[in-house]
Write a protein that holds these residues in place. Structure first.
Motif, PDB file in Angstrom:
ATOM      1  N   LEU A  97       0.812  -1.065   0.047  1.00 43.83           N
ATOM      2  CA  LEU A  97       0.056   0.113   0.127  1.00 43.83           C
ATOM      3  C   LEU A  97       0.854   1.346   0.003  1.00 43.83           C
ATOM      4  O   LEU A  97       1.835   1.220   0.832  1.00 43.83           O
ATOM      5  CB  LEU A  97      -0.798  -0.048   1.274  1.00 43.83           C
ATOM      6  CG  LEU A  97      -1.811   1.025   1.242  1.00 43.83           C
ATOM      7  CD1 LEU A  97      -3.008   0.895   0.323  1.00 43.83           C
ATOM      8  CD2 LEU A  97      -2.584   1.242   2.731  1.00 43.83           C
ATOM      9  N   PRO A  98       0.837   2.018  -1.115  1.00 45.08           N
ATOM     10  CA  PRO A  98       1.587   3.460  -0.927  1.00 45.08           C
ATOM     11  C   PRO A  98       1.036   4.171   0.186  1.00 45.08           C
ATOM     12  O   PRO A  98       0.054   4.656   0.255  1.00 45.08           O
ATOM     13  CB  PRO A  98       1.353   3.924  -2.459  1.00 45.08           C
ATOM     14  CG  PRO A  98       0.050   3.445  -2.802  1.00 45.08           C
ATOM     15  CD  PRO A  98      -0.119   1.887  -2.319  1.00 45.08           C
ATOM     16  N   LEU A  99       2.195   4.596   0.995  1.00 46.30           N
ATOM     17  CA  LEU A  99       1.995   5.426   2.184  1.00 46.30           C
ATOM     18  C   LEU A  99       2.457   6.745   1.692  1.00 46.30           C
ATOM     19  O   LEU A  99       3.267   7.009   1.334  1.00 46.30           O
ATOM     20  CB  LEU A  99       2.742   5.025   3.288  1.00 46.30           C
ATOM     21  CG  LEU A  99       2.357   3.719   3.891  1.00 46.30           C
ATOM     22  CD1 LEU A  99       3.158   3.261   5.003  1.00 46.30           C
ATOM     23  CD2 LEU A  99       0.927   3.185   3.893  1.00 46.30           C
ATOM     24  N   PRO A 100       1.608   7.976   2.143  1.00 45.77           N
ATOM     25  CA  PRO A 100       1.634   9.366   1.908  1.00 45.77           C
ATOM     26  C   PRO A 100       2.762   9.589   2.742  1.00 45.77           C
ATOM     27  O   PRO A 100       3.247   9.284   3.908  1.00 45.77           O
ATOM     28  CB  PRO A 100       0.631   9.871   2.125  1.00 45.77           C
ATOM     29  CG  PRO A 100      -0.060   9.062   3.251  1.00 45.77           C
ATOM     30  CD  PRO A 100       0.322   7.620   2.874  1.00 45.77           C
ATOM     31  N   LEU A 101       3.725  10.582   2.475  1.00 41.45           N
ATOM     32  CA  LEU A 101       4.701  11.368   3.140  1.00 41.45           C
ATOM     33  C   LEU A 101       3.926  12.642   3.729  1.00 41.45           C
ATOM     34  O   LEU A 101       3.528  13.479   3.018  1.00 41.45           O
ATOM     35  CB  LEU A 101       5.728  11.752   2.368  1.00 41.45           C
ATOM     36  CG  LEU A 101       6.561  10.588   1.404  1.00 41.45           C
ATOM     37  CD1 LEU A 101       7.524  11.281   0.545  1.00 41.45           C
ATOM     38  CD2 LEU A 101       7.387   9.659   2.585  1.00 41.45           C
ATOM     39  N   SER A 102       3.774  12.526   5.082  1.00 40.97           N
ATOM     40  CA  SER A 102       3.270  13.663   5.675  1.00 40.97           C
ATOM     41  C   SER A 102       3.963  14.145   6.809  1.00 40.97           C
ATOM     42  O   SER A 102       3.835  13.813   8.071  1.00 40.97           O
ATOM     43  CB  SER A 102       1.821  12.861   6.520  1.00 40.97           C
ATOM     44  OG  SER A 102       1.001  12.173   5.596  1.00 40.97           O
ATOM     45  N   PRO A 103       4.818  15.390   6.343  1.00 35.23           N
ATOM     46  CA  PRO A 103       5.602  16.028   7.137  1.00 35.23           C
ATOM     47  C   PRO A 103       4.569  16.646   8.264  1.00 35.23           C
ATOM     48  O   PRO A 103       5.151  16.931   9.461  1.00 35.23           O
ATOM     49  CB  PRO A 103       6.218  16.799   6.296  1.00 35.23           C
ATOM     50  CG  PRO A 103       5.718  16.990   5.149  1.00 35.23           C
ATOM     51  CD  PRO A 103       4.783  15.661   5.045  1.00 35.23           C
ATOM     52  N   ALA A 104       3.341  17.169   8.196  1.00 35.30           N
ATOM     53  CA  ALA A 104       2.688  17.788   8.909  1.00 35.30           C
ATOM     54  C   ALA A 104       1.880  16.786   9.976  1.00 35.30           C
ATOM     55  O   ALA A 104       1.576  15.696   9.627  1.00 35.30           O
ATOM     56  CB  ALA A 104       1.352  18.891   8.143  1.00 35.30           C
ATOM     57  N   MET A 105       1.797  17.274  11.311  1.00 39.22           N
ATOM     58  CA  MET A 105       1.161  16.303  12.082  1.00 39.22           C
ATOM     59  C   MET A 105      -0.497  16.191  11.965  1.00 39.22           C
ATOM     60  O   MET A 105      -1.158  17.151  11.352  1.00 39.22           O
ATOM     61  CB  MET A 105       1.200  17.033  13.611  1.00 39.22           C
ATOM     62  CG  MET A 105       0.485  16.244  14.649  1.00 39.22           C
ATOM     63  SD  MET A 105       1.142  14.489  14.703  1.00 39.22           S
ATOM     64  CE  MET A 105       2.643  14.900  15.591  1.00 39.22           C
ATOM     65  N   ASP A 106      -0.953  14.821  11.696  1.00 42.16           N
ATOM     66  CA  ASP A 106      -2.360  14.567  11.620  1.00 42.16           C
ATOM     67  C   ASP A 106      -2.840  14.344  12.755  1.00 42.16           C
ATOM     68  O   ASP A 106      -2.739  13.221  13.622  1.00 42.16           O
ATOM     69  CB  ASP A 106      -2.221  13.498  10.604  1.00 42.16           C
ATOM     70  CG  ASP A 106      -3.866  13.162  10.341  1.00 42.16           C
ATOM     71  OD1 ASP A 106      -4.726  13.499  11.252  1.00 42.16           O
ATOM     72  OD2 ASP A 106      -4.007  12.502   9.153  1.00 42.16           O
ATOM     73  N   VAL A 107      -3.469  15.458  13.555  1.00 32.18           N
ATOM     74  CA  VAL A 107      -4.062  15.340  14.920  1.00 32.18           C
ATOM     75  C   VAL A 107      -5.090  14.454  15.112  1.00 32.18           C
ATOM     76  O   VAL A 107      -5.112  13.564  15.977  1.00 32.18           O
ATOM     77  CB  VAL A 107      -4.454  16.919  15.501  1.00 32.18           C
ATOM     78  CG1 VAL A 107      -5.002  16.675  16.653  1.00 32.18           C
ATOM     79  CG2 VAL A 107      -3.385  17.845  15.138  1.00 32.18           C
ATOM     80  N   VAL A 108      -5.782  14.396  14.118  1.00 37.06           N
ATOM     81  CA  VAL A 108      -6.952  13.292  14.388  1.00 37.06           C
ATOM     82  C   VAL A 108      -6.404  11.826  14.474  1.00 37.06           C
ATOM     83  O   VAL A 108      -6.751  11.046  15.243  1.00 37.06           O
ATOM     84  CB  VAL A 108      -8.128  13.596  13.090  1.00 37.06           C
ATOM     85  CG1 VAL A 108      -9.170  12.440  13.212  1.00 37.06           C
ATOM     86  CG2 VAL A 108      -8.779  14.928  13.476  1.00 37.06           C
ATOM     87  N   ALA A 109      -5.654  11.577  13.306  1.00 33.63           N
ATOM     88  CA  ALA A 109      -5.172  10.096  13.244  1.00 33.63           C
ATOM     89  C   ALA A 109      -4.279  10.021  14.501  1.00 33.63           C
ATOM     90  O   ALA A 109      -4.190   8.729  14.836  1.00 33.63           O
ATOM     91  CB  ALA A 109      -4.428  10.017  11.903  1.00 33.63           C
ATOM     92  N   THR A 110      -3.480  10.830  14.882  1.00 31.48           N
ATOM     93  CA  THR A 110      -2.445  10.657  16.098  1.00 31.48           C
ATOM     94  C   THR A 110      -3.389  10.186  17.428  1.00 31.48           C
ATOM     95  O   THR A 110      -3.049   9.440  18.030  1.00 31.48           O
ATOM     96  CB  THR A 110      -1.673  11.857  16.383  1.00 31.48           C
ATOM     97  OG1 THR A 110      -1.021  12.151  15.134  1.00 31.48           O
ATOM     98  CG2 THR A 110      -0.709  11.730  17.433  1.00 31.48           C
ATOM     99  N   THR A 111      -4.416  11.153  17.433  1.00 34.22           N
ATOM    100  CA  THR A 111      -5.334  10.873  18.580  1.00 34.22           C
ATOM    101  C   THR A 111      -5.880   9.405  18.372  1.00 34.22           C
ATOM    102  O   THR A 111      -5.924   8.791  19.529  1.00 34.22           O
ATOM    103  CB  THR A 111      -6.386  11.903  18.464  1.00 34.22           C
ATOM    104  OG1 THR A 111      -5.759  13.103  18.822  1.00 34.22           O
ATOM    105  CG2 THR A 111      -7.270  11.756  19.988  1.00 34.22           C
ATOM    106  N   ARG A 112      -6.430   9.032  17.411  1.00 32.55           N
ATOM    107  CA  ARG A 112      -6.891   7.829  17.184  1.00 32.55           C
ATOM    108  C   ARG A 112      -6.022   6.754  17.535  1.00 32.55           C
ATOM    109  O   ARG A 112      -6.269   5.693  17.972  1.00 32.55           O
ATOM    110  CB  ARG A 112      -7.390   7.628  15.672  1.00 32.55           C
ATOM    111  CG  ARG A 112      -8.840   8.308  15.505  1.00 32.55           C
ATOM    112  CD  ARG A 112      -9.250   8.205  14.022  1.00 32.55           C
ATOM    113  NE  ARG A 112     -10.533   8.571  13.553  1.00 32.55           N
ATOM    114  CZ  ARG A 112     -11.547   8.408  13.834  1.00 32.55           C
ATOM    115  NH1 ARG A 112     -11.816   7.400  14.877  1.00 32.55           N
ATOM    116  NH2 ARG A 112     -12.812   9.025  13.673  1.00 32.55           N
ATOM    117  N   PHE A 113      -4.722   6.829  17.124  1.00 30.33           N
ATOM    118  CA  PHE A 113      -3.553   5.982  17.387  1.00 30.33           C
ATOM    119  C   PHE A 113      -3.537   5.633  18.717  1.00 30.33           C
ATOM    120  O   PHE A 113      -3.499   4.611  19.500  1.00 30.33           O
ATOM    121  CB  PHE A 113      -2.272   6.146  16.699  1.00 30.33           C
ATOM    122  CG  PHE A 113      -1.133   5.336  17.046  1.00 30.33           C
ATOM    123  CD1 PHE A 113      -0.863   4.390  16.303  1.00 30.33           C
ATOM    124  CD2 PHE A 113      -0.113   5.718  18.417  1.00 30.33           C
ATOM    125  CE1 PHE A 113       0.286   3.513  16.652  1.00 30.33           C
ATOM    126  CE2 PHE A 113       0.701   4.842  18.615  1.00 30.33           C
ATOM    127  CZ  PHE A 113       0.944   3.883  17.873  1.00 30.33           C
TER     128      PHE A 113
END
Length: 228
Positions: A97-113
């Protein structure tokens, strides 16, 4: 995978006629070359029926074999009544699965993790395979996430996992990542596979023909034995 037990069993006798039966609900068979590998999900134990691959065919919980072979399996407690249909193995993965390069913090996904880790990751060591599977079978959401959204969550998972207290092998990673994706409203297949001589067991996540947390070349050597 952890807590594996692999024990060869006596070869099965063959017979002239084919008949259909059903596996016990807690057992899973995989035909690997000339052998049949058995997974007992209640105990997280694997065993081998050497040479049985020549006389046994498996599709989900259905098993086709000569009647003398089925009689031996029945006497050994391998067979049971017809149960619910089991998940079919997805196509063999052809890509990661190609994963995006996300330099910016994804707050929603981080909270979910971290929420997923708090609920499931920190108590992983105290739970058996059967209890982990029961957690994932309690509900099966119809996925509302696109492949791109699953990739975004997977990228966050890969970035944050090294910072989570406690680490584990493939079973831990797949359980935690699938929990994260399901909490977000998505779903992916959890595939358990085996290989023989030497014996090895492994598990990974798939969406379509894409593997999430592994590489296609690595999982290609494993034959699926259970899909959740």
């Amino acid at each position: 995978m952890e807590n594996q037990v692999f024990a060869p069993a006596a070869p099965l006798a063959s017979g002239p006629d084919g008949a259909v039966a059903h596996l016990s609900e807690h057992l899973h068979f995989a035909v690997v070359d000339e052998d049949v590998i058995v997974l007992d999900e209640r105990t997280d134990a694997y065993s081998c029926l050497p040479g049985a691959g020549a006389v046994i065919q498996v599709c989900g919980d259905r098993i086709v074999a000569p009647e003398p072979v089925l009689e031996q399996l029945r006497d050994g407690g391998f067979l049971g009544p017809a149960g619910d249909s089991r998940a079919v193995a997805p196509p063999a993965p052809t890509r990661a699965l190609p994963l995006p390069l996300s330099p910016a913090m994804d707050v929603v996904a981080t909270t979910r993790f971290w929420w997923s880790w708090w609920r499931e990751g920190r108590k992983f060591e105290s739970r058996s395979l059967a209890k982990l599977l029961a957690t994932h079978r309690r509900h099966s959401p119809s996925s509302s996430l696109s492949e791109e959204e699953v990739a975004r969550l997977t990228a966050v998972f890969v970035r944050l996992l090294p910072w989570a207290p406690g680490q584990g092998a493939c079973l831990y990673r797949a359980h935690l990542l699938r929990t994260l994706i399901r909490d977000a409203g998505g779903d992916v297949r959890w595939v358990f596979g085996v290989r023989t001589w030497p014996f090895s067991a492994h598990c990974w996540l798939q969406i379509g023909d894409a593997v999430l947390d592994d590489e296609p070349d690595r999982v290609a050597v494993y034959t699926p034995i259970m899909v959740v």
